[in-house]
Write a protein that holds these residues in place. Sequence first.
Motif, PDB file in Angstrom:
ATOM      1  N   ALA A  37       3.594   2.313  -3.203  1.00 41.72           N
ATOM      2  CA  ALA A  37       4.182   3.237  -4.167  1.00 41.72           C
ATOM      3  C   ALA A  37       5.556   3.715  -3.700  1.00 41.72           C
ATOM      4  O   ALA A  37       5.816   3.805  -2.496  1.00 41.72           O
ATOM      5  N   HIS A  38       6.427   4.011  -4.670  1.00 44.63           N
ATOM      6  CA  HIS A  38       7.753   4.585  -4.417  1.00 44.63           C
ATOM      7  C   HIS A  38       8.624   3.709  -3.508  1.00 44.63           C
ATOM      8  O   HIS A  38       9.205   4.190  -2.536  1.00 44.63           O
ATOM      9  N   ASN A  39       8.730   2.418  -3.814  1.00 43.37           N
ATOM     10  CA  ASN A  39       9.523   1.510  -2.976  1.00 43.37           C
ATOM     11  C   ASN A  39      10.557   0.694  -3.737  1.00 43.37           C
ATOM     12  O   ASN A  39      11.131  -0.227  -3.177  1.00 43.37           O
ATOM     13  N   SER A  40      10.792   0.967  -4.990  1.00 40.80           N
ATOM     14  CA  SER A  40      11.761   0.224  -5.799  1.00 40.80           C
ATOM     15  C   SER A  40      11.466  -1.270  -5.858  1.00 40.80           C
ATOM     16  O   SER A  40      12.365  -2.094  -5.958  1.00 40.80           O
ATOM     17  N   ILE A  41      10.198  -1.629  -5.809  1.00 42.86           N
ATOM     18  CA  ILE A  41       9.789  -3.034  -5.854  1.00 42.86           C
ATOM     19  C   ILE A  41       9.932  -3.547  -7.280  1.00 42.86           C
ATOM     20  O   ILE A  41       9.493  -2.907  -8.232  1.00 42.86           O
ATOM     21  N   GLU A  42      10.540  -4.717  -7.412  1.00 43.67           N
ATOM     22  CA  GLU A  42      10.785  -5.296  -8.727  1.00 43.67           C
ATOM     23  C   GLU A  42       9.786  -6.376  -9.099  1.00 43.67           C
ATOM     24  O   GLU A  42       9.655  -6.712 -10.276  1.00 43.67           O
ATOM     25  N   ALA A  43       9.086  -6.952  -8.119  1.00 41.06           N
ATOM     26  CA  ALA A  43       8.145  -8.033  -8.433  1.00 41.06           C
ATOM     27  C   ALA A  43       7.086  -8.163  -7.345  1.00 41.06           C
ATOM     28  O   ALA A  43       7.359  -7.919  -6.170  1.00 41.06           O
ATOM     29  N   LEU A  44       5.905  -8.549  -7.776  1.00 46.50           N
ATOM     30  CA  LEU A  44       4.837  -8.956  -6.867  1.00 46.50           C
ATOM     31  C   LEU A  44       4.698 -10.459  -7.008  1.00 46.50           C
ATOM     32  O   LEU A  44       4.774 -10.998  -8.116  1.00 46.50           O
ATOM     33  N   LYS A  45       4.473 -11.147  -5.915  1.00 50.83           N
ATOM     34  CA  LYS A  45       4.373 -12.601  -5.945  1.00 50.83           C
ATOM     35  C   LYS A  45       2.942 -13.047  -6.258  1.00 50.83           C
ATOM     36  O   LYS A  45       1.992 -12.304  -6.050  1.00 50.83           O
ATOM     37  N   GLU A  46       2.833 -14.284  -6.713  1.00 50.25           N
ATOM     38  CA  GLU A  46       1.519 -14.893  -6.934  1.00 50.25           C
ATOM     39  C   GLU A  46       0.757 -15.003  -5.609  1.00 50.25           C
ATOM     40  O   GLU A  46      -0.448 -15.175  -5.603  1.00 50.25           O
ATOM     41  N   ASP A  47       1.485 -14.875  -4.485  1.00 53.82           N
ATOM     42  CA  ASP A  47       0.855 -14.912  -3.163  1.00 53.82           C
ATOM     43  C   ASP A  47      -0.136 -13.768  -2.981  1.00 53.82           C
ATOM     44  O   ASP A  47      -0.858 -13.730  -1.987  1.00 53.82           O
ATOM     45  N   LEU A  48      -0.192 -12.858  -3.918  1.00 52.87           N
ATOM     46  CA  LEU A  48      -1.170 -11.777  -3.877  1.00 52.87           C
ATOM     47  C   LEU A  48      -2.589 -12.344  -3.739  1.00 52.87           C
ATOM     48  O   LEU A  48      -3.466 -11.716  -3.155  1.00 52.87           O
ATOM     49  N   ARG A  49      -2.781 -13.566  -4.227  1.00 54.16           N
ATOM     50  CA  ARG A  49      -4.094 -14.220  -4.134  1.00 54.16           C
ATOM     51  C   ARG A  49      -4.515 -14.440  -2.679  1.00 54.16           C
ATOM     52  O   ARG A  49      -5.680 -14.689  -2.395  1.00 54.16           O
ATOM     53  N   ASN A  50      -3.581 -14.363  -1.740  1.00 51.84           N
ATOM     54  CA  ASN A  50      -3.895 -14.538  -0.317  1.00 51.84           C
ATOM     55  C   ASN A  50      -4.539 -13.307   0.288  1.00 51.84           C
ATOM     56  O   ASN A  50      -4.796 -13.277   1.493  1.00 51.84           O
ATOM     57  N   LEU A  51      -4.774 -12.288  -0.519  1.00 50.91           N
ATOM     58  CA  LEU A  51      -5.384 -11.044  -0.042  1.00 50.91           C
ATOM     59  C   LEU A  51      -6.724 -10.832  -0.746  1.00 50.91           C
ATOM     60  O   LEU A  51      -6.929  -9.847  -1.457  1.00 50.91           O
ATOM     61  N   PRO A  52      -7.688 -11.742  -0.537  1.00 54.25           N
ATOM     62  CA  PRO A  52      -8.938 -11.702  -1.301  1.00 54.25           C
ATOM     63  C   PRO A  52      -9.828 -10.496  -0.993  1.00 54.25           C
ATOM     64  O   PRO A  52     -10.728 -10.201  -1.772  1.00 54.25           O
ATOM     65  N   LEU A  53      -9.601  -9.808   0.119  1.00 54.57           N
ATOM     66  CA  LEU A  53     -10.431  -8.654   0.472  1.00 54.57           C
ATOM     67  C   LEU A  53      -9.853  -7.336  -0.038  1.00 54.57           C
ATOM     68  O   LEU A  53     -10.424  -6.271   0.210  1.00 54.57           O
TER      69      LEU A  53
END
Length: 134
Positions: A37-53
């Motif tokens: 939160a509160h980091n000026s992030i513009e995009a999340l990558k599809e690599d989010l799938r690498n965090l299955p837990l």
Amino acid sequence: MKNAGQDVPNEVYQSLDTAGEGDKWWEAVDLQKLILAHNSIEALKEDLRNLPLLTVLNVSHNQLSELPAAIGELHLLKSLDVSFNSIHKIPDEIGSATSLVKFDCSSNQLKELPSSLGRCLDLFDFKVMRIMME
């Protein structure tokens, strides 16, 4: 002058299995909670799938305009907070995150919600302020 948007460091998307020997432990942990939160992030990558837990993902108060389809591959995700961004559409794949209990998508620019959310049968804390009309 507008600040340039921030990216999530690639190391965040690495699981313990992909970390090399000698890496610092905090770079080689299977994440369960990710608070960005509160980091000026513009995009999340599809690599989010690498965090299955992952069980908690908070990307509120950023500059996101969309969520990656990979959000549906987070089958253990219980809490998702994407509030206070500029998201126009929630991907249909969200319906595959069937462990979702809390979902806050308030204060975005949503025009509709995917019907696939109906598959999230445990969802009981759902916040959406309004749907923008054209």
